[in-house]
Design a protein around this motif. Sequence first.
Motif, PDB file in Angstrom:
ATOM      1  N   GLY A  38      -4.714 -10.136   0.539  1.00  0.00           N
ATOM      2  CA  GLY A  38      -3.841  -9.837   1.675  1.00  0.00           C
ATOM      3  C   GLY A  38      -3.795  -8.359   1.994  1.00  0.00           C
ATOM      4  O   GLY A  38      -3.882  -7.958   3.162  1.00  0.00           O
ATOM      5  N   TYR A  39      -3.671  -7.543   0.964  1.00  0.00           N
ATOM      6  CA  TYR A  39      -3.616  -6.094   1.152  1.00  0.00           C
ATOM      7  C   TYR A  39      -4.945  -5.578   1.701  1.00  0.00           C
ATOM      8  O   TYR A  39      -4.978  -4.771   2.640  1.00  0.00           O
ATOM      9  N   THR A  40      -6.035  -6.038   1.119  1.00  0.00           N
ATOM     10  CA  THR A  40      -7.356  -5.596   1.565  1.00  0.00           C
ATOM     11  C   THR A  40      -7.594  -5.948   3.029  1.00  0.00           C
ATOM     12  O   THR A  40      -8.072  -5.119   3.816  1.00  0.00           O
ATOM     13  N   GLU A  41      -7.268  -7.174   3.407  1.00  0.00           N
ATOM     14  CA  GLU A  41      -7.474  -7.592   4.795  1.00  0.00           C
ATOM     15  C   GLU A  41      -6.620  -6.761   5.751  1.00  0.00           C
ATOM     16  O   GLU A  41      -7.110  -6.278   6.780  1.00  0.00           O
ATOM     17  N   ARG A  42      -5.371  -6.565   5.393  1.00  0.00           N
ATOM     18  CA  ARG A  42      -4.448  -5.829   6.263  1.00  0.00           C
ATOM     19  C   ARG A  42      -4.833  -4.349   6.377  1.00  0.00           C
ATOM     20  O   ARG A  42      -4.912  -3.796   7.479  1.00  0.00           O
ATOM     21  N   GLU A  43      -5.079  -3.708   5.245  1.00  0.00           N
ATOM     22  CA  GLU A  43      -5.351  -2.273   5.249  1.00  0.00           C
ATOM     23  C   GLU A  43      -6.719  -1.935   5.832  1.00  0.00           C
ATOM     24  O   GLU A  43      -6.871  -0.934   6.539  1.00  0.00           O
ATOM     25  N   SER A  44      -7.720  -2.749   5.548  1.00  0.00           N
ATOM     26  CA  SER A  44      -9.055  -2.459   6.086  1.00  0.00           C
ATOM     27  C   SER A  44      -9.061  -2.584   7.606  1.00  0.00           C
ATOM     28  O   SER A  44      -9.689  -1.772   8.304  1.00  0.00           O
ATOM     29  N   ASN A  45      -8.345  -3.570   8.126  1.00  0.00           N
ATOM     30  CA  ASN A  45      -8.250  -3.702   9.586  1.00  0.00           C
ATOM     31  C   ASN A  45      -7.422  -2.576  10.191  1.00  0.00           C
ATOM     32  O   ASN A  45      -7.740  -2.078  11.282  1.00  0.00           O
ATOM     33  N   ARG A  46      -6.374  -2.159   9.490  1.00  0.00           N
ATOM     34  CA  ARG A  46      -5.550  -1.055   9.996  1.00  0.00           C
ATOM     35  C   ARG A  46      -6.374   0.227  10.107  1.00  0.00           C
ATOM     36  O   ARG A  46      -6.276   0.961  11.095  1.00  0.00           O
ATOM     37  N   ILE A  47      -7.193   0.492   9.109  1.00  0.00           N
ATOM     38  CA  ILE A  47      -8.024   1.699   9.118  1.00  0.00           C
ATOM     39  C   ILE A  47      -9.003   1.682  10.295  1.00  0.00           C
ATOM     40  O   ILE A  47      -9.166   2.677  11.009  1.00  0.00           O
ATOM     41  N   LEU A  48      -9.645   0.547  10.510  1.00  0.00           N
ATOM     42  CA  LEU A  48     -10.629   0.460  11.591  1.00  0.00           C
ATOM     43  C   LEU A  48      -9.976   0.447  12.968  1.00  0.00           C
ATOM     44  O   LEU A  48     -10.592   0.864  13.953  1.00  0.00           O
ATOM     45  N   ASP A  49      -8.729  -0.012  13.037  1.00  0.00           N
ATOM     46  CA  ASP A  49      -8.025  -0.067  14.327  1.00  0.00           C
ATOM     47  C   ASP A  49      -7.338   1.245  14.682  1.00  0.00           C
ATOM     48  O   ASP A  49      -6.823   1.390  15.798  1.00  0.00           O
TER      49      ASP A  49
END
Length: 272
Positions: free
Chosen positions: A148-159
């Motif tokens: 959950g953390y990986t999915e959320r944070e990786s998308n936040r960084i790219l967005d």
Amino acid sequence: MVLSACDININTGSSNDSKSSKESSSSSDSKKNNQSSNNNSSSSSDSNHNSENTDSNEHYAKVWVSVIEDSGGTADSSNTEIGHEDVSGKALNPYNKSASAKFPNGTQLLSGTPMSAGQVVYTDNNDGTVTVYNVPSHFQNKGWDEDGYTERESNRILDNPKTVKLQDLSQSEINSWTNVISETSGYGDFGSDDSDNDDSSDEVTRDNVIDKVEDYEGHNLDTSKYDYKEPEKNDDGEWGFSFTDKDGNLAGSYIIDQDGDVTKYDENGDPE
């Protein structure tokens, strides 16, 4: 006689109007020429940006210096080596690939050696700017092990990228960097396709010794204030490295034992 006088006045007025019209036309032409010149200059500048080879060491040098200095760091070619890799489509979090967002097409990685030099992850905009993604160089936060953390944070960084304007470096500055830039590969090859970690992850290695220190400090190493030496392993199996201020004065050091315990020393060699 009256008519003659009227004719003179009329002719005089007509002459002034003609002169004014010519001056107005000349002024208008001048403005058009200036505007055309400015447009040509702008077009030439855009053309230079668009024609630059973005797959060259010269371009990588511009990106590295511009982004590192924009973030408050110091770019020094005398003690830094840079590896370049195209990471398009690779998982942002190489330790949890299945849950991680993937880098967009055209994403480039510039990684510095020593590791304390930092890294730059970016895409080119072909207009004299680059889009920079704030990807951690060490995934020391334990949350990255969780899907959950990986999915959320990786998308936040790219967005939420940042746009950085490239500096116009002199040719001598560019030349000082081109010989220390080389091609590399393997981003993410050391990671796992799942979030399960075995006991070997507790072993202190060259790849995670910086992580151990940053876990100890509770934050990333401050490369804008200090220069960190390359970690070395001693005969007792302990890892260690020192760091100096920007004037080259010893500021402290770290020793990391085989169990991952960190001891920090001040500039006099006394434990803190």
